[in-house]
Design an enzyme around this catalytic site. Structure first.
Site, PDB file in Angstrom:
ATOM      1  N   GLU A  16       0.845  -1.183   0.000  1.00 22.71           N
ATOM      2  CA  GLU A  16       0.000   0.000   0.000  1.00 22.71           C
ATOM      3  C   GLU A  16       0.895   1.255   0.000  1.00 22.71           C
ATOM      4  OE1 GLU A  16      -3.028   0.325  -0.497  1.00 22.71           O
ATOM      5  OE2 GLU A  16      -3.402   2.389   0.147  1.00 22.71           O
ATOM      6  N   TYR A  17       1.976   1.183   0.759  1.00 20.63           N
ATOM      7  CA  TYR A  17       2.938   2.288   0.783  1.00 20.63           C
ATOM      8  C   TYR A  17       3.510   2.499  -0.629  1.00 20.63           C
ATOM      9  CZ  TYR A  17       7.143   4.940   1.989  1.00 20.63           C
ATOM     10  OH  TYR A  17       8.127   5.886   2.041  1.00 20.63           O
ATOM     11  N   SER A  71      33.453  13.456  21.482  1.00 15.56           N
ATOM     12  CA  SER A  71      33.459  12.005  21.665  1.00 15.56           C
ATOM     13  C   SER A  71      33.125  11.705  23.126  1.00 15.56           C
ATOM     14  CB  SER A  71      34.792  11.424  21.248  1.00 15.56           C
ATOM     15  OG  SER A  71      35.793  11.945  22.075  1.00 15.56           O
ATOM     16  N   GLU A 109      21.096   4.291  26.857  1.00 13.35           N
ATOM     17  CA  GLU A 109      20.724   3.779  25.527  1.00 13.35           C
ATOM     18  C   GLU A 109      21.919   3.054  24.927  1.00 13.35           C
ATOM     19  OE1 GLU A 109      19.856   7.261  23.060  1.00 13.35           O
ATOM     20  OE2 GLU A 109      21.396   8.263  24.214  1.00 13.35           O
ATOM     21  N   LYS A 149      25.024   1.962  22.685  1.00 10.37           N
ATOM     22  CA  LYS A 149      26.023   2.679  21.896  1.00 10.37           C
ATOM     23  C   LYS A 149      26.065   2.008  20.534  1.00 10.37           C
ATOM     24  CE  LYS A 149      30.638   4.610  22.039  1.00 10.37           C
ATOM     25  NZ  LYS A 149      31.073   4.345  20.691  1.00 10.37           N
ATOM     26  N   ASP A 176      27.010   1.072  16.791  1.00 10.37           N
ATOM     27  CA  ASP A 176      28.306   0.955  16.129  1.00 10.37           C
ATOM     28  C   ASP A 176      28.177   1.389  14.671  1.00 10.37           C
ATOM     29  OD1 ASP A 176      30.950   0.505  16.043  1.00 10.37           O
ATOM     30  OD2 ASP A 176      30.833  -1.685  16.083  1.00 10.37           O
ATOM     31  N   GLU A 185      23.330   8.625  15.035  1.00  8.59           N
ATOM     32  CA  GLU A 185      24.227   7.637  14.440  1.00  8.59           C
ATOM     33  C   GLU A 185      23.584   7.019  13.194  1.00  8.59           C
ATOM     34  OE1 GLU A 185      27.058   7.404  16.083  1.00  8.59           O
ATOM     35  OE2 GLU A 185      27.966   5.424  15.754  1.00  8.59           O
ATOM     36  N   TYR A 237      19.449   6.451  14.217  1.00  8.18           N
ATOM     37  CA  TYR A 237      18.806   6.824  15.482  1.00  8.18           C
ATOM     38  C   TYR A 237      19.405   8.134  15.959  1.00  8.18           C
ATOM     39  CZ  TYR A 237      16.455   2.338  16.376  1.00  8.18           C
ATOM     40  OH  TYR A 237      15.635   1.247  16.325  1.00  8.18           O
ATOM     41  N   LYS A 275      23.957   9.011  30.169  1.00  5.57           N
ATOM     42  CA  LYS A 275      24.042  10.469  30.198  1.00  5.57           C
ATOM     43  C   LYS A 275      23.302  10.985  31.422  1.00  5.57           C
ATOM     44  CE  LYS A 275      24.097  10.441  25.211  1.00  5.57           C
ATOM     45  NZ  LYS A 275      23.262  10.312  24.023  1.00  5.57           N
ATOM     46  N   LYS A 295      31.651   0.061  27.651  1.00  5.22           N
ATOM     47  CA  LYS A 295      31.861  -0.773  26.466  1.00  5.22           C
ATOM     48  C   LYS A 295      31.750  -2.263  26.791  1.00  5.22           C
ATOM     49  CE  LYS A 295      33.590   0.926  22.979  1.00  5.22           C
ATOM     50  NZ  LYS A 295      34.685   1.839  22.645  1.00  5.22           N
ATOM     51  N   CYS A 347      33.370 -34.662  -2.971  1.00  6.13           N
ATOM     52  CA  CYS A 347      32.497 -34.212  -1.890  1.00  6.13           C
ATOM     53  C   CYS A 347      32.800 -35.004  -0.611  1.00  6.13           C
ATOM     54  CB  CYS A 347      31.040 -34.417  -2.290  1.00  6.13           C
ATOM     55  SG  CYS A 347      29.862 -34.121  -0.962  1.00  6.13           S
ATOM     56  N   CYS A 361      29.472 -37.292   0.015  1.00  5.94           N
ATOM     57  CA  CYS A 361      29.013 -38.401  -0.837  1.00  5.94           C
ATOM     58  C   CYS A 361      30.063 -38.863  -1.844  1.00  5.94           C
ATOM     59  CB  CYS A 361      27.735 -38.015  -1.570  1.00  5.94           C
ATOM     60  SG  CYS A 361      27.992 -36.897  -2.952  1.00  5.94           S
ATOM     61  N   CYS A 390      29.142 -29.593  -4.834  1.00  2.00           N
ATOM     62  CA  CYS A 390      29.082 -31.033  -5.013  1.00  2.00           C
ATOM     63  C   CYS A 390      28.120 -31.301  -6.166  1.00  2.00           C
ATOM     64  CB  CYS A 390      28.561 -31.679  -3.739  1.00  2.00           C
ATOM     65  SG  CYS A 390      27.974 -33.363  -4.000  1.00  2.00           S
ATOM     66  N   CYS A 425      23.495 -36.980  -2.997  1.00  4.68           N
ATOM     67  CA  CYS A 425      24.266 -36.536  -1.832  1.00  4.68           C
ATOM     68  C   CYS A 425      23.369 -36.350  -0.606  1.00  4.68           C
ATOM     69  CB  CYS A 425      24.968 -35.221  -2.163  1.00  4.68           C
ATOM     70  SG  CYS A 425      25.952 -34.596  -0.791  1.00  4.68           S
TER      71      CYS A 425
HETATM   72  S1  IVH Z   1      26.315  10.683  22.603  1.00  8.72           S
HETATM   73  C1  IVH Z   1      28.724  14.427  23.451  1.00  8.72           C
HETATM   74  N1  IVH Z   1      24.971   8.454  22.277  1.00  8.72           N
HETATM   75  O1  IVH Z   1      29.892   7.130  19.987  1.00  8.72           O
HETATM   76  C2  IVH Z   1      28.295  13.032  23.323  1.00  8.72           C
HETATM   77  N2  IVH Z   1      27.003   8.714  21.105  1.00  8.72           N
HETATM   78  O2  IVH Z   1      32.446   7.464  21.290  1.00  8.72           O
HETATM   79  C3  IVH Z   1      27.964  12.688  21.947  1.00  8.72           C
HETATM   80  N3  IVH Z   1      27.568   6.834  19.653  1.00  8.72           N
HETATM   81  O3  IVH Z   1      30.835   9.985  18.192  1.00  8.72           O
HETATM   82  C4  IVH Z   1      27.720  11.275  21.733  1.00  8.72           C
HETATM   83  N4  IVH Z   1      25.767   5.657  20.073  1.00  8.72           N
HETATM   84  O4  IVH Z   1      29.192   8.387  17.073  1.00  8.72           O
HETATM   85  C5  IVH Z   1      26.072   9.145  21.956  1.00  8.72           C
HETATM   86  N5  IVH Z   1      23.648   6.569  22.030  1.00  8.72           N
HETATM   87  C6  IVH Z   1      24.755   7.260  21.711  1.00  8.72           C
HETATM   88  C7  IVH Z   1      25.698   6.767  20.802  1.00  8.72           C
HETATM   89  C8  IVH Z   1      26.830   7.527  20.535  1.00  8.72           C
HETATM   90  C9  IVH Z   1      26.896   5.719  19.378  1.00  8.72           C
HETATM   91  C10 IVH Z   1      28.864   7.172  19.032  1.00  8.72           C
HETATM   92  C11 IVH Z   1      28.916   8.554  18.446  1.00  8.72           C
HETATM   93  C12 IVH Z   1      30.086   9.247  19.102  1.00  8.72           C
HETATM   94  C13 IVH Z   1      30.853   8.096  19.636  1.00  8.72           C
HETATM   95  C14 IVH Z   1      31.670   8.516  20.829  1.00  8.72           C
END
Ligand code: IVH
Length: 671
Positions: free
Chosen positions: A36-37, A83, A114, A116, A118, A174, A224, A291, A315, A409, A412, A427, A433
């Site tokens: 539908e979308y 960072s 929340e 982190k 990657d 991210e 996100y 945070k 981590k 193989c 077999c 194979c 087989c």
């Molecule tokens: S907050 C001032 N929240 O981790 C703080 N960073 O190691 C700004 N990252 O450069 C970052 N998930 O790319 C925050 N839920 C999250 C994150 C997150 C991944 C990454 C982000 C940042 C790096 C820092």
């Protein structure tokens, strides 16, 4: 319709599409099916195609379209992108919490927590609710302008929902690649013999830094939000969690895992819960970010060098470890793919003991240059099979051995072949087989093959597991007694199945060839083979060279066919099938009148109401040739919905274009 009402209709469609995007990406709760979308999207596309003056840059149809860049422009971040400090243990988390409490002089802190993610950090600038810029983090002060690429990501709204947003809103978050998309991307790359990405983060970064947004658009990226930069208002809320709720209301996805927790214990519990949940998430995370939730407290804490004092990344243990390859063995999959698997010195990777790692195929082994005895990095990501990331050549012992593909193989004993240009070795004992048994028999029984009614996948699995059948020919000696001993099988259904088996014996050579499940031999190829060779005996005897003289049969398919008939075991099963009474009418080489489309070349394009293979078979039966690309030799192009460049080319060359109705009329006139 008046110009104004057409404009209103386009705007209405855009609002609907934006809303359904929000349901899908932000709320994770779609209201309508994808079809539908797609329909709404096509309707808008059609309207805009008819009235190009109505296209707006924030229309959902305009996600891809920008021209490739020569290089990315530089973007200065008005507020630097920072960072995070790291904590690798509960003790380090406790130190962090204590520091914060002391500085603020309070007993307990409220944190927001929340995952982190990657991926890579991105800044999204909205002015008056419209996305005007996407920029990478770069060195934190200067990043790259990747706006055209960011616009192709479905999860990122081109304009904000609702109203009342600040005139300037810079959202940060991210960009990442979900695990499934990553696996699929690498699978495709591997199949084409192209370079694979080492992990989803590299894949996300590589995809976002494409100069051509059309390439980015094909990559499964998502997003996100986890913060903000420049704002034209003082604040979005009193706490981080409130501000993120506002950002979410504007239509930007926020992690559904975002939670407010109390004190150090709350953080430790959240971290443990997330560690357990990690593998079941469909994206990779490498830890948890905590945070300080209260924004006034955040302000009082401020920053140290490049990181805020109010946040920390706890981590997970590393996902990679060093170990030694003890041996390389070969496994045979259900489709006959012969896959090298490394046997490793057991090693702990992210809390799990890893003993085996897949090497995918021989091209991978060559590319990564893996030898038995090598020291390697293994990587485990979620629930996927561990992989060898790279070899440390400086640690290769003198006794290291090359990895060689076995000739036979391991299951077999049939020949293993790896056609030139194919990455995967297989194979050739398809019907015989044991590793391929179930799939071979399911395929054999399927509707488009021998069409054995009532013999579904579940039943085949039972029959094989109870060792009542070992190959497709055994089906024809099943007895009523045997069948009635099976789950949910009464006297009536047993008799029905026996009748269906009896009926299936009367078939055609083309169906029979298709049912054999020879690699790369689909329905259309089976039919071509039946017509060209006329009999099974002739086909069995054909050399690869002779096979290649057949229309549409290239070296790879020819190699698969020849290898299949070369296996004594496959011939045995075929003999057994013929002895069981499978028969077909002699294939008559049709006379000229019976081939009304002889000499005509067709190209099928766009989305049609039936599988292309089915239409292809029909056309071929009438003597037509069906090819993949349009040239001056093409007689007809059959164009379905959303046909693209092939249709354009047909128009340029003046080739006759048929829609599906047109094809029907043409076919009816040949009858
Ligand atoms: S907050 C001032 N929240 O981790 C703080 N960073 O190691 C700004 N990252 O450069 C970052 N998930 O790319 C925050 N839920 C999250 C994150 C997150 C991944 C990454 C982000 C940042 C790096 C820092």
């Amino acid at each position: 319709m008046s110009a104004a009402s057409i404009r209103a209709q386009a705007e209405d469609l855009r609002r609907q599409i934006d809303y359904h995007n929000y349901r899908y990406y932000v709320l994770d709760d779609p209201e309508i099916p994808d079809s539908e979308y797609d329909r709404l999207m096509r309707e808008l596309q059609a309207l805009e195609a008819a009235h190009p003056e109505l296209i707006t840059p924030d229309s959902p149809t305009q996600r891809v379209g920008a021209q490739p860049l020569k290089e990315f422009a530089e973007v200065r971040h008005a507020i630097p992108m920072l960072s995070l400090g790291n904590a690798f243990s509960d003790e380090e988390m406790a130190d962090f919490d204590e520091r914060v409490r002391k500085l603020l002089n309070v007993e307990q802190i409220e944190y927001s927590a929340e995952p982190k993610l990657d991926g890579l950090a991105i800044s999204l600038r909205y002015e008056k609710g419209v996305l005007v810029q996407g920029a990478t983090r770069g060195d934190g002060h200067r990043g790259e302008d990747v706006t055209s690429n960011v616009r192709t990501i479905g999860a990122i709204p081109l304009r904000l929902l609702g109203e009342g947003w600040p005139a300037v809103l810079e959202v940060r978050g991210e960009i990442f690649m979900p695990k499934k998309g990553f696996e699929e991307l690498n699978r495709r790359a591997r199949k084409k013999g192209e370079k694979t990405f080492a992990n989803p983060r590299n894949a996300a970064a590589g995809s976002l830094r494409q100069l051509d947004p059309k390439i980015t658009a094909t990559r499964p990226l998502s997003f996100y939000a986890y913060g903000w930069g420049e704002l034209s208002v003082e604040k979005l809320g009193d706490s981080y969690s409130d501000a993120m709720a506002v950002i979410k209301e504007y239509g930007l996805p926020v992690s559904p895992e975002l939670k407010v927790v109390q004190g150090l214990q709350g953080c430790l519990d959240y971290f443990d819960a997330m560690a357990r949940k990690r593998d079941s998430l469909d994206y990779e995370i490498d830890g948890v970010v905590f945070k300080v939730n209260d924004l006034q407290q955040q302000e009082r804490l401020g920053f140290v060098s490049r990181a805020p004092r109010w946040a920390i990344a706890r981590k997970f243990p590393a996902q990679e470890a060093l170990t030694v390859v003890k041996d390389v063995e070969f496994q045979v999959g259900r489709t006959g793919a012969v896959t090298p698997v490394a046997r490793l010195d057991p090693v702990e990777v992210g809390g799990v003991t890893v003993r085996n790692a897949t090497l995918h195929n021989m091209d991978e082994v060559k590319k990564k240059d893996v030898h038995i005895g090598d020291t390697v990095y293994v990587r485990r990501a979620g629930d996927v099979i561990p992989e060898i990331v790279r070899v440390l050549p400086e640690r290769r012992p003198k006794t290291a051995q090359e990895v060689v593909l076995p000739k036979h193989c391991p299951v077999c004993g049939s020949d293993v072949i790896k056609p030139e240009g194919e990455a995967v070795a297989r194979c050739t004992g398809g019907l015989y087989c044991p590793a391929q048994r179930k799939e071979a028999i399911k395929h054999f029984a399927s509707r488009r093959a021998m069409d054995i009614e009532g013999l579904g996948d579940k039943l085949v699995e039972q029959l094989v597991e109870q060792e009542l059948i070992h190959d497709p020919a055994d089906l024809y000696s099943l007895t009523r007694q045997q069948l009635m001993g099976l789950e949910r099988m009464g006297e009536k259904s047993a008799q029905n199945l026996l009748d269906a088996l009896e009926r299936s014996k009367e078939t055609t050579l083309a169906h029979f060839l298709y049912a054999l499940g020879i690699r790369e031999v689909g329905e259309a190829t089976s039919q071509t083979l039946a017509q060209q060779f006329g009999s099974l005996e002739a086909l069995e005897k054909a050399s690869e060279e002779e096979l290649q003289e057949t229309p549409d049969i290239g070296p790879i398919v020819a190699a698969h066919i020849a290898a299949f008939f070369h296996q004594p075991h496959n011939r045995e099963v075929i003999d057994k099938l013929l002895q069981a009474g499978i028969h077909w009418p002699a294939v008559e080489t049709p006379s000229e009148e019976e081939l009304p489309l002889k000499g005509k070349t067709f190209v099928l394009t766009g989305s049609l109401s039936r599988p292309r293979s089915e239409i292809k078979v029909e056309l071929q039966a009438l003597g037509a040739k069906v090819t993949g690309s349009v040239s001056k030799n093409t007689d007809y192009v059959v164009a379905g919905e959303a046909a693209g460049s092939k249709l354009d080319k047909a128009r340029d060359l003046g080739v006759t274009i048929l829609d599906e109705d047109g094809l029907k009329i043409l076919l009816a006139s040949t009858a």
